[in-house]
Design an enzyme around this catalytic site. Sequence first.
Site, PDB file in Angstrom:
ATOM      1  CG  HIS A 292      68.488 -13.024  60.460  1.00  0.00           C
ATOM      2  ND1 HIS A 292      68.527 -14.346  60.858  1.00  0.00           N
ATOM      3  CD2 HIS A 292      67.280 -12.568  60.850  1.00  0.00           C
ATOM      4  CE1 HIS A 292      67.384 -14.668  61.457  1.00  0.00           C
ATOM      5  NE2 HIS A 292      66.622 -13.600  61.476  1.00  0.00           N
TER       6      HIS A 292
ATOM      7  CE1 TYR B   8      65.401 -17.891  62.475  1.00  0.00           C
ATOM      8  CE2 TYR B   8      64.267 -18.974  60.662  1.00  0.00           C
ATOM      9  CZ  TYR B   8      64.470 -17.856  61.444  1.00  0.00           C
ATOM     10  OH  TYR B   8      63.749 -16.723  61.196  1.00  0.00           O
TER      11      TYR B   8
END
Length: 266
Positions: free
Chosen positions: A98, A40
């Site tokens: 992730h 992000y």
Amino acid sequence: MEIPNLGFGTYQMDDRNECVRAIELAMETGYEHVDTAQMYDNEAFVAAGLDESGIDRDEVFVATKLDTDNLAYDDVKRTAKESAEKLGTDTIDLLYVHWPINTYDPVETLSALDELVEEGVIERVGLSNFRPDQLEDAIEHLDEPLYAHQVEMHPMLPQEELHELAVEHDHQLVAYCPIARGQVADVPEIQAVAEKHDATPAQVSLAWLMGKENVTAIPKAASPDHIRENFAARDLELDDADREKIDGIETRERIVDFDEAPWNNA
């Protein structure tokens, strides 16, 4: 601190001012769990927002995720420490893998995570977007107990098998896209439950998730109204009839999908 059953997602909050303001308001509203990721590119913004809020860091559960290019042994060790520095903490509450793609290797990646716990860089190990078979394989490789598995989960993607595994292995199933990026508002069954309780469809979806055993929801919101609206879902109590209606939704929709995703390469 254990993971609260409602968290604050920060996906696509890569503008510093927006992210800091949103985190400040989330803390003011009462959130105690923030979710970010190396991918992000906002870990430092999250830290700034927490600092600006004045909240004691011991009172907020902070989770981040390893980028798919950072899953080799040395990269896990190095970038986890970089994430801790960006987040302004000595120990990350929860670090996820992730996606089990690109440089992911069950032996190298997971042994590095075990060592990070031993070294105090991270408190807990998490996984994200694993298929059931990959999840069980990872649990076998880990010395540390798996604390959480993060996946897309909402009434149109209820993840029954992964939820059963979460209960069986006693880890938390953390639901991202918990309101299907707003699509729950178009589902008649959810609309009916929302009208019954004078609530919004988003609140119904979040309450449905939070009412499940071993489930945490992490909606992302940037506007003050949505941040507060999502938090208010904690006060919404669905009855058995409501849950039966939602469980009966036949529509199936996956929001996050791409060719390399694990479920497309079983």
